[in-house]
Design an enzyme around this catalytic site. Structure first.
Site, mmCIF file in Angstrom:
data_model
loop_
_atom_site.group_PDB
_atom_site.id
_atom_site.type_symbol
_atom_site.label_atom_id
_atom_site.label_comp_id
_atom_site.label_asym_id
_atom_site.label_seq_id
_atom_site.Cartn_x
_atom_site.Cartn_y
_atom_site.Cartn_z
ATOM 1 N N ASP A 113 -15.762 -3.238 0.316
ATOM 2 C CA ASP A 113 -15.124 -2.868 1.584
ATOM 3 C C ASP A 113 -16.239 -2.538 2.560
ATOM 4 O O ASP A 113 -16.986 -1.579 2.339
ATOM 5 C CB ASP A 113 -14.204 -1.662 1.372
ATOM 6 C CG ASP A 113 -13.227 -1.894 0.225
ATOM 7 O OD1 ASP A 113 -12.662 -2.995 0.167
ATOM 8 O OD2 ASP A 113 -13.043 -0.992 -0.609
ATOM 9 N N ASP B 62 0.866 -1.181 0.000
ATOM 10 C CA ASP B 62 0.000 0.000 0.000
ATOM 11 C C ASP B 62 0.905 1.233 0.000
ATOM 12 O O ASP B 62 1.793 1.337 0.850
ATOM 13 C CB ASP B 62 -0.876 0.038 1.260
ATOM 14 C CG ASP B 62 -1.907 -1.089 1.303
ATOM 15 O OD1 ASP B 62 -1.783 -2.049 0.526
ATOM 16 O OD2 ASP B 62 -2.830 -1.008 2.142
HETATM 17 O O1 LIG Z 1 -7.627 -1.084 -1.426
HETATM 18 C C1 LIG Z 1 -7.997 0.099 -1.312
HETATM 19 O O2 LIG Z 1 -8.449 0.738 -2.288
HETATM 20 C C2 LIG Z 1 -7.918 0.803 0.027
HETATM 21 C C3 LIG Z 1 -8.506 2.036 0.174
HETATM 22 C C4 LIG Z 1 -8.427 2.711 1.408
HETATM 23 C C5 LIG Z 1 -7.784 2.127 2.493
HETATM 24 C C6 LIG Z 1 -7.185 0.878 2.344
HETATM 25 C C7 LIG Z 1 -7.255 0.214 1.118
HETATM 26 N N1 LIG Z 1 -6.682 -1.027 0.947
HETATM 27 C C8 LIG Z 1 -6.005 -1.722 1.979
HETATM 28 C C9 LIG Z 1 -5.664 -3.078 1.564
HETATM 29 O O3 LIG Z 1 -5.965 -3.584 0.504
HETATM 30 C C10 LIG Z 1 -4.816 -3.860 2.557
HETATM 31 O O4 LIG Z 1 -3.554 -3.951 1.974
HETATM 32 C C11 LIG Z 1 -5.339 -5.230 2.769
HETATM 33 O O5 LIG Z 1 -6.673 -5.186 3.187
HETATM 34 C C12 LIG Z 1 -4.465 -6.026 3.766
HETATM 35 O O6 LIG Z 1 -4.956 -5.977 5.087
HETATM 36 P P1 LIG Z 1 -4.097 -6.560 6.336
HETATM 37 O O7 LIG Z 1 -3.624 -7.934 5.953
HETATM 38 O O8 LIG Z 1 -5.066 -6.587 7.494
HETATM 39 O O9 LIG Z 1 -2.961 -5.593 6.537
#
Ligand SMILES: O=C(O)c1ccccc1NCC(=O)[C@H](O)[C@H](O)COP(=O)(O)O
Length: 245
Positions: free
Chosen positions: A134, A15
Protein backbone atom coordinates in the site's frame (compact mmCIF):
# COMPACT_ATOMS: atom_id res chain seq x y z
CA UNK A 1 0.49 -16.70 -12.64
CA UNK A 2 -0.05 -19.60 -15.02
CA UNK A 3 1.27 -19.06 -18.54
CA UNK A 4 -2.20 -19.58 -20.02
CA UNK A 5 -4.04 -16.96 -17.99
CA UNK A 6 -5.14 -14.01 -20.10
CA UNK A 7 -8.31 -12.84 -18.41
CA UNK A 8 -8.19 -10.30 -15.59
CA UNK A 9 -9.72 -11.63 -12.37
CA UNK A 10 -12.11 -9.25 -10.61
CA UNK A 11 -12.36 -9.06 -6.84
CA UNK A 12 -15.33 -7.00 -5.66
CA UNK A 13 -14.54 -5.54 -2.25
CA UNK A 14 -16.43 -5.65 1.03
CA UNK A 15 -14.64 -3.47 3.61
CA UNK A 16 -16.10 -3.85 7.10
CA UNK A 17 -16.08 -1.14 9.79
CA UNK A 18 -18.08 -1.44 12.99
CA UNK A 19 -20.16 -4.25 11.50
CA UNK A 20 -21.09 -2.36 8.34
CA UNK A 21 -19.93 -2.54 4.72
CA UNK A 22 -18.29 0.83 4.08
CA UNK A 23 -16.18 2.69 1.54
CA UNK A 24 -13.36 4.98 2.58
CA UNK A 25 -11.61 7.77 0.68
CA UNK A 26 -7.79 7.35 0.58
CA UNK A 27 -8.31 4.63 3.21
CA UNK A 28 -8.80 7.34 5.85
CA UNK A 29 -10.58 6.48 9.06
CA UNK A 30 -13.60 8.79 9.42
CA UNK A 31 -14.25 9.07 5.67
CA UNK A 32 -16.72 6.17 5.68
CA UNK A 33 -19.86 5.92 3.59
CA UNK A 34 -21.97 3.02 4.84
CA UNK A 35 -23.55 0.44 2.55
CA UNK A 36 -25.30 -1.81 5.08
CA UNK A 37 -24.84 -5.51 5.73
CA UNK A 38 -21.46 -6.97 4.68
CA UNK A 39 -23.05 -10.40 4.24
CA UNK A 40 -25.75 -9.02 1.93
CA UNK A 41 -23.13 -7.13 -0.09
CA UNK A 42 -20.93 -10.22 -0.41
CA UNK A 43 -23.85 -12.45 -1.38
CA UNK A 44 -24.92 -9.88 -3.99
CA UNK A 45 -21.45 -9.94 -5.60
CA UNK A 46 -21.51 -13.73 -5.56
CA UNK A 47 -24.97 -13.79 -7.21
CA UNK A 48 -23.68 -11.39 -9.87
CA UNK A 49 -21.03 -13.90 -10.91
CA UNK A 50 -17.95 -12.93 -8.89
CA UNK A 51 -15.31 -15.63 -8.62
CA UNK A 52 -13.51 -13.78 -5.83
CA UNK A 53 -14.42 -11.61 -2.85
CA UNK A 54 -11.91 -9.14 -1.36
CA UNK A 55 -12.95 -8.91 2.30
CA UNK A 56 -11.34 -6.35 4.63
CA UNK A 57 -11.58 -5.96 8.40
CA UNK A 58 -10.93 -2.22 8.64
CA UNK A 59 -11.19 -2.10 12.43
CA UNK A 60 -8.45 -4.71 12.68
CA UNK A 61 -6.39 -2.70 10.16
CA UNK A 62 -6.83 0.54 12.12
CA UNK A 63 -6.43 -1.10 15.54
CA UNK A 64 -9.94 -0.03 16.60
CA UNK A 65 -11.11 -3.54 17.48
CA UNK A 66 -12.11 -6.17 14.98
CA UNK A 67 -15.04 -7.75 13.18
CA UNK A 68 -13.71 -11.29 13.46
CA UNK A 69 -17.00 -13.12 14.01
CA UNK A 70 -18.70 -11.27 11.17
CA UNK A 71 -15.74 -11.73 8.84
CA UNK A 72 -15.82 -15.48 9.58
CA UNK A 73 -19.58 -15.59 8.94
CA UNK A 74 -19.21 -13.80 5.58
CA UNK A 75 -16.22 -15.86 4.48
CA UNK A 76 -17.88 -19.14 5.39
CA UNK A 77 -21.10 -18.16 3.59
CA UNK A 78 -19.24 -17.78 0.30
CA UNK A 79 -19.05 -20.47 -2.38
CA UNK A 80 -16.46 -18.34 -4.17
CA UNK A 81 -12.81 -17.65 -3.35
CA UNK A 82 -12.09 -15.13 -0.59
CA UNK A 83 -9.07 -12.88 -0.16
CA UNK A 84 -9.00 -11.63 3.43
CA UNK A 85 -7.22 -8.47 4.54
CA UNK A 86 -6.88 -6.23 7.56
CA UNK A 87 -4.91 -6.55 10.78
CA UNK A 88 -3.29 -9.96 10.13
CA UNK A 89 -0.07 -9.35 12.04
CA UNK A 90 0.70 -12.30 14.31
CA UNK A 91 0.08 -16.02 14.81
CA UNK A 92 -3.28 -15.45 16.48
CA UNK A 93 -4.75 -13.17 13.80
CA UNK A 94 -3.29 -15.37 11.04
CA UNK A 95 -4.82 -18.51 12.56
CA UNK A 96 -8.21 -16.76 12.85
CA UNK A 97 -7.96 -15.56 9.23
CA UNK A 98 -7.05 -18.99 7.86
CA UNK A 99 -9.76 -20.63 9.98
CA UNK A 100 -12.40 -18.62 8.09
CA UNK A 101 -11.64 -20.81 5.07
CA UNK A 102 -10.33 -17.83 3.08
CA UNK A 103 -8.45 -18.88 -0.05
CA UNK A 104 -5.66 -16.46 0.80
CA UNK A 105 -4.85 -13.78 3.30
CA UNK A 106 -3.26 -10.44 2.69
CA UNK A 107 -0.46 -9.29 5.00
CA UNK A 108 0.22 -5.54 5.13
CA UNK A 109 1.75 -3.95 8.22
CA UNK A 110 3.59 -7.08 9.37
CA UNK A 111 5.44 -7.28 6.05
CA UNK A 112 6.93 -3.89 6.94
CA UNK A 113 7.36 -4.24 10.71
CA UNK A 114 8.00 -7.95 11.25
CA UNK A 115 9.97 -9.30 8.27
CA UNK A 116 11.10 -12.46 10.10
CA UNK A 117 7.56 -13.53 10.93
CA UNK A 118 6.44 -12.83 7.38
CA UNK A 119 9.32 -14.87 5.92
CA UNK A 120 8.29 -17.71 8.25
CA UNK A 121 4.60 -17.67 7.27
CA UNK A 122 5.46 -17.42 3.57
CA UNK A 123 7.61 -20.56 3.99
CA UNK A 124 4.82 -22.32 5.91
CA UNK A 125 1.76 -21.31 3.93
CA UNK A 126 3.02 -20.57 0.40
CA UNK A 127 0.42 -19.06 -1.90
CA UNK A 128 -2.15 -18.70 0.88
CA UNK A 129 -0.13 -15.60 1.78
CA UNK A 130 -0.20 -12.45 -0.34
CA UNK A 131 1.49 -9.23 0.67
CA UNK A 132 -0.34 -5.92 0.37
CA UNK A 133 1.92 -3.16 -0.88
CA UNK A 134 0.00 0.00 0.00
CA UNK A 135 1.88 3.05 -1.23
CA UNK A 136 1.95 6.79 -1.41
CA UNK A 137 4.40 7.57 -4.17
CA UNK A 138 6.97 4.84 -3.57
CA UNK A 139 6.66 4.87 0.23
CA UNK A 140 4.85 1.96 1.83
CA UNK A 141 2.23 2.60 4.51
CA UNK A 142 1.19 0.34 7.38
CA UNK A 143 -1.10 0.39 10.42
CA UNK A 144 -4.25 1.03 8.36
CA UNK A 145 -2.13 3.13 5.98
CA UNK A 146 -1.35 5.68 8.72
CA UNK A 147 2.42 5.13 9.13
CA UNK A 148 5.36 5.10 6.75
CA UNK A 149 6.93 1.68 6.34
CA UNK A 150 9.88 1.96 3.97
CA UNK A 151 10.62 1.93 0.29
CA UNK A 152 8.39 -0.05 -2.07
CA UNK A 153 11.14 -1.46 -4.26
CA UNK A 154 13.52 -2.41 -1.44
CA UNK A 155 10.69 -4.24 0.31
CA UNK A 156 9.65 -5.92 -2.92
CA UNK A 157 13.19 -7.18 -3.48
CA UNK A 158 13.27 -8.66 0.03
CA UNK A 159 9.86 -10.31 -0.34
CA UNK A 160 10.76 -11.69 -3.78
CA UNK A 161 13.83 -13.32 -2.26
CA UNK A 162 11.70 -14.80 0.54
CA UNK A 163 9.39 -16.45 -1.97
CA UNK A 164 6.32 -14.25 -1.59
CA UNK A 165 3.84 -15.60 -4.13
CA UNK A 166 1.65 -12.59 -4.89
CA UNK A 167 1.33 -8.84 -4.28
CA UNK A 168 -1.78 -6.71 -3.85
CA UNK A 169 -0.75 -3.21 -4.91
CA UNK A 170 -2.74 -0.17 -3.80
CA UNK A 171 -2.07 3.46 -4.64
CA UNK A 172 -3.53 5.09 -1.54
CA UNK A 173 -3.87 8.42 -3.35
CA UNK A 174 -6.31 6.72 -5.73
CA UNK A 175 -8.16 4.46 -3.31
CA UNK A 176 -11.87 5.19 -2.99
CA UNK A 177 -11.62 8.26 -5.23
CA UNK A 178 -12.95 6.96 -8.56
CA UNK A 179 -9.99 8.69 -10.25
CA UNK A 180 -8.71 5.71 -12.20
CA UNK A 181 -5.97 3.20 -11.34
CA UNK A 182 -2.27 4.07 -11.24
CA UNK A 183 -1.21 2.12 -14.32
CA UNK A 184 2.36 3.37 -14.15
CA UNK A 185 2.76 2.02 -10.62
CA UNK A 186 1.37 -1.34 -11.72
CA UNK A 187 3.78 -1.46 -14.68
CA UNK A 188 6.71 -0.56 -12.42
CA UNK A 189 5.84 -3.21 -9.84
CA UNK A 190 5.46 -5.83 -12.59
CA UNK A 191 8.96 -4.91 -13.80
CA UNK A 192 10.30 -5.48 -10.30
CA UNK A 193 8.79 -8.93 -9.74
CA UNK A 194 7.87 -12.09 -11.60
CA UNK A 195 5.02 -12.79 -9.12
CA UNK A 196 1.38 -12.03 -9.98
CA UNK A 197 0.07 -8.63 -9.01
CA UNK A 198 -3.46 -7.73 -7.94
CA UNK A 199 -4.31 -4.09 -8.63
CA UNK A 200 -6.30 -2.10 -6.10
CA UNK A 201 -7.63 1.41 -5.80
CA UNK A 202 -9.25 3.98 -8.02
CA UNK A 203 -11.17 1.92 -10.59
CA UNK A 204 -13.93 4.18 -11.90
CA UNK A 205 -15.10 2.80 -15.24
CA UNK A 206 -15.18 -0.20 -17.53
CA UNK A 207 -12.41 1.49 -19.53
CA UNK A 208 -10.23 1.46 -16.39
CA UNK A 209 -10.76 -2.29 -16.15
CA UNK A 210 -9.95 -2.70 -19.84
CA UNK A 211 -6.75 -0.67 -19.28
CA UNK A 212 -5.75 -2.91 -16.35
CA UNK A 213 -6.55 -5.96 -18.53
CA UNK A 214 -3.91 -4.72 -20.98
CA UNK A 215 -1.36 -5.29 -18.19
CA UNK A 216 -2.18 -9.00 -17.78
CA UNK A 217 0.72 -9.99 -20.07
CA UNK A 218 3.03 -8.00 -17.75
CA UNK A 219 1.87 -9.90 -14.67
CA UNK A 220 -1.29 -8.19 -13.43
CA UNK A 221 -3.57 -11.05 -12.46
CA UNK A 222 -6.56 -9.29 -10.97
CA UNK A 223 -8.20 -6.07 -9.92
CA UNK A 224 -10.07 -5.21 -6.76
CA UNK A 225 -13.13 -3.06 -7.38
CA UNK A 226 -14.80 -1.20 -4.54
CA UNK A 227 -16.30 2.27 -4.76
CA UNK A 228 -17.25 2.04 -8.45
CA UNK A 229 -19.57 -0.91 -7.78
CA UNK A 230 -21.16 0.70 -4.70
CA UNK A 231 -21.58 4.01 -6.57
CA UNK A 232 -23.17 2.03 -9.44
CA UNK A 233 -20.73 3.38 -12.03
CA UNK A 234 -21.27 -0.03 -13.65
CA UNK A 235 -22.59 -3.41 -12.58
CA UNK A 236 -20.41 -6.37 -11.70
CA UNK A 237 -21.98 -8.26 -14.62
CA UNK A 238 -20.84 -5.47 -16.98
CA UNK A 239 -17.38 -5.51 -15.43
CA UNK A 240 -17.04 -9.28 -15.82
CA UNK A 241 -18.17 -8.99 -19.43
CA UNK A 242 -15.69 -6.14 -20.08
CA UNK A 243 -12.71 -8.23 -18.95
CA UNK A 244 -13.87 -11.49 -20.49
CA UNK A 245 -12.03 -10.97 -23.77
O1 LIG B 1 -6.86 -3.70 2.78
C1 LIG B 1 -6.55 -3.18 3.87
O2 LIG B 1 -5.94 -3.82 4.76
C2 LIG B 1 -6.90 -1.73 4.15
C3 LIG B 1 -6.38 -1.12 5.28
C4 LIG B 1 -6.71 0.22 5.56
C5 LIG B 1 -7.53 0.94 4.70
C6 LIG B 1 -8.05 0.33 3.57
C7 LIG B 1 -7.73 -1.00 3.29
N1 LIG B 1 -8.23 -1.63 2.17
C8 LIG B 1 -9.06 -0.99 1.22
C9 LIG B 1 -9.28 -1.84 0.06
O3 LIG B 1 -8.77 -2.93 -0.13
C10 LIG B 1 -10.28 -1.30 -0.96
O4 LIG B 1 -11.40 -2.11 -0.84
C11 LIG B 1 -9.76 -1.40 -2.35
O5 LIG B 1 -8.53 -0.75 -2.46
C12 LIG B 1 -10.78 -0.86 -3.38
O6 LIG B 1 -10.55 0.48 -3.73
P1 LIG B 1 -11.60 1.32 -4.63
O7 LIG B 1 -11.96 0.47 -5.82
O8 LIG B 1 -10.87 2.58 -5.02
O9 LIG B 1 -12.79 1.58 -3.73
Amino acid sequence: MTATQNKLELLPAVDVRDGQAVRLVHGESGSETSYGSPLEAALAWQRSGAEWLHLVDLDAAFGTGDNRALIREVSQAMDIKVELSGGIRDDDSLAAALATGATRVNIGTAALEDPEWVAKIIAEHGDKIAVGLDVRGTTLRGRGWTRDGGDLYETLERLNSEGCSRYVVTDIAKDGTLQGPNLELLRNVCSATDRPVVASGGVSSLDDLRAISELVPLGVEGSIVGKALYAKAFTLEEALEAVSR
